[in-house]
Design a protein around this motif. Structure first.
Motif, mmCIF file in Angstrom:
data_model
loop_
_atom_site.group_PDB
_atom_site.id
_atom_site.type_symbol
_atom_site.label_atom_id
_atom_site.label_comp_id
_atom_site.label_asym_id
_atom_site.label_seq_id
_atom_site.Cartn_x
_atom_site.Cartn_y
_atom_site.Cartn_z
ATOM 1 N N THR A 51 0.831 -1.209 0.000
ATOM 2 C CA THR A 51 0.000 0.000 0.000
ATOM 3 C C THR A 51 0.864 1.256 0.000
ATOM 4 N N ALA A 52 1.915 1.265 0.802
ATOM 5 C CA ALA A 52 2.811 2.427 0.846
ATOM 6 C C ALA A 52 3.510 2.594 -0.494
ATOM 7 N N LEU A 53 3.979 1.496 -1.040
ATOM 8 C CA LEU A 53 4.678 1.544 -2.319
ATOM 9 C C LEU A 53 3.753 2.046 -3.427
ATOM 10 N N SER A 54 2.534 1.554 -3.446
ATOM 11 C CA SER A 54 1.571 1.990 -4.458
ATOM 12 C C SER A 54 1.299 3.485 -4.357
ATOM 13 N N ASN A 55 1.188 3.989 -3.146
ATOM 14 C CA ASN A 55 0.963 5.430 -2.967
ATOM 15 C C ASN A 55 2.153 6.237 -3.487
ATOM 16 N N HIS A 56 3.362 5.790 -3.198
ATOM 17 C CA HIS A 56 4.548 6.501 -3.670
ATOM 18 C C HIS A 56 4.671 6.418 -5.190
ATOM 19 N N LEU A 57 4.354 5.271 -5.761
ATOM 20 C CA LEU A 57 4.394 5.138 -7.216
ATOM 21 C C LEU A 57 3.362 6.049 -7.877
ATOM 22 N N ARG A 58 2.201 6.200 -7.264
ATOM 23 C CA ARG A 58 1.181 7.113 -7.789
ATOM 24 C C ARG A 58 1.705 8.544 -7.811
ATOM 25 N N VAL A 59 2.343 8.967 -6.721
ATOM 26 C CA VAL A 59 2.906 10.314 -6.650
ATOM 27 C C VAL A 59 3.968 10.497 -7.736
ATOM 28 N N LEU A 60 4.831 9.509 -7.903
ATOM 29 C CA LEU A 60 5.879 9.582 -8.916
ATOM 30 C C LEU A 60 5.304 9.613 -10.334
ATOM 31 N N ARG A 61 4.249 8.846 -10.565
ATOM 32 C CA ARG A 61 3.581 8.854 -11.879
ATOM 33 C C ARG A 61 2.936 10.207 -12.136
ATOM 34 N N GLU A 62 2.184 10.703 -11.157
ATOM 35 C CA GLU A 62 1.502 11.988 -11.318
ATOM 36 C C GLU A 62 2.489 13.134 -11.521
ATOM 37 N N ALA A 63 3.679 13.008 -10.954
ATOM 38 C CA ALA A 63 4.709 14.032 -11.123
ATOM 39 C C ALA A 63 5.429 13.886 -12.461
ATOM 40 N N GLY A 64 5.157 12.810 -13.192
ATOM 41 C CA GLY A 64 5.797 12.597 -14.481
ATOM 42 C C GLY A 64 7.210 12.057 -14.376
ATOM 43 N N ILE A 65 7.559 11.540 -13.213
ATOM 44 C CA ILE A 65 8.914 11.033 -12.994
ATOM 45 C C ILE A 65 9.046 9.599 -13.485
ATOM 46 N N VAL A 66 8.013 8.807 -13.303
ATOM 47 C CA VAL A 66 8.015 7.421 -13.781
ATOM 48 C C VAL A 66 6.824 7.187 -14.696
ATOM 49 N N GLU A 67 6.965 6.180 -15.528
ATOM 50 C CA GLU A 67 5.881 5.726 -16.401
ATOM 51 C C GLU A 67 5.535 4.302 -16.012
ATOM 52 N N SER A 68 4.282 3.945 -16.213
ATOM 53 C CA SER A 68 3.878 2.567 -15.941
ATOM 54 C C SER A 68 3.511 1.890 -17.253
ATOM 55 N N GLU A 69 3.745 0.574 -17.282
ATOM 56 C CA GLU A 69 3.464 -0.221 -18.470
ATOM 57 C C GLU A 69 2.844 -1.537 -18.033
ATOM 58 N N PRO A 70 1.544 -1.724 -18.318
ATOM 59 C CA PRO A 70 0.910 -2.996 -17.978
ATOM 60 C C PRO A 70 1.552 -4.127 -18.784
ATOM 61 N N HIS A 71 1.766 -5.229 -18.100
ATOM 62 C CA HIS A 71 2.368 -6.400 -18.737
ATOM 63 C C HIS A 71 1.687 -7.627 -18.134
ATOM 64 N N GLY A 72 0.629 -8.086 -18.803
ATOM 65 C CA GLY A 72 -0.154 -9.181 -18.229
ATOM 66 C C GLY A 72 -0.820 -8.732 -16.938
ATOM 67 N N ARG A 73 -0.649 -9.506 -15.888
ATOM 68 C CA ARG A 73 -1.258 -9.130 -14.606
ATOM 69 C C ARG A 73 -0.347 -8.247 -13.757
ATOM 70 N N PHE A 74 0.810 -7.902 -14.284
ATOM 71 C CA PHE A 74 1.754 -7.046 -13.567
ATOM 72 C C PHE A 74 1.854 -5.682 -14.247
ATOM 73 N N THR A 75 2.315 -4.724 -13.502
ATOM 74 C CA THR A 75 2.603 -3.398 -14.049
ATOM 75 C C THR A 75 4.071 -3.110 -13.808
ATOM 76 N N TYR A 76 4.767 -2.770 -14.876
ATOM 77 C CA TYR A 76 6.171 -2.390 -14.773
ATOM 78 C C TYR A 76 6.284 -0.875 -14.703
ATOM 79 N N TYR A 77 7.265 -0.414 -13.958
ATOM 80 C CA TYR A 77 7.526 1.013 -13.812
ATOM 81 C C TYR A 77 8.917 1.300 -14.339
ATOM 82 N N ARG A 78 9.032 2.467 -14.983
ATOM 83 C CA ARG A 78 10.298 2.866 -15.593
ATOM 84 C C ARG A 78 10.528 4.340 -15.306
ATOM 85 N N LEU A 79 11.774 4.689 -15.006
ATOM 86 C CA LEU A 79 12.152 6.078 -14.795
ATOM 87 C C LEU A 79 12.228 6.782 -16.146
ATOM 88 N N ARG A 80 11.644 7.972 -16.232
ATOM 89 C CA ARG A 80 11.756 8.784 -17.440
ATOM 90 C C ARG A 80 13.103 9.503 -17.382
#
Length: 111
Positions: A51-80
């Motif tokens: 839950t904590a990690l998901s919240n931090h990833l949301r903040v990073l995504r909303e800030a445009g720092i990371v991108e997410s990429e769905p891959h099957g049942r998982f989501t990969y995150y990448r630094l821009r």
């Protein structure tokens, strides 16, 4: 993406520094600089709860720092990469200005 103004569509350097000033977010960004990772990888590497990690990833995504990429049942995150590049340019310019000021012994007179 990085501006020195207050445009609501972009983040200022100060905004990005505040986002990255949280230790777990900075750790996530450092890990994502090495490879695209899914949430499971990030949980294992950081020891954070999902839950904590998901919240931090949301903040990073909303800030445009990371991108997410769905891959099957998982989501990969990448630094821009343009985000750390822009911050590096900002800090390099800040360092140049400070060095010039020091070399010229610039001081504002006290009034």
């Amino acid at each position: 993406m990085l501006t020195s103004g207050t445009d609501k569509a972009t983040l200022t350097q100060g905004d990005l520094i505040r986002v990255l000033g949280e230790p777990l977010r900075l750790r996530i960004v450092m890990l994502l600089a090495q490879a695209a990772l899914c949430t499971n990888h990030l949980i294992k590497e950081t020891g954070a709860r999902q839950t904590a990690l998901s919240n931090h990833l949301r903040v990073l995504r909303e800030a445009g720092i990371v991108e997410s990429e769905p891959h099957g049942r998982f989501t990969y995150y990448r630094l821009r990469p343009e985000v750390p590049e822009a911050l590096a340019e900002f800090f390099a310019e800040l360092a140049r200005t400070a060095a010039e000021s020091l070399a010229a012994d610039r001081k504002r007179p006290c009034e």
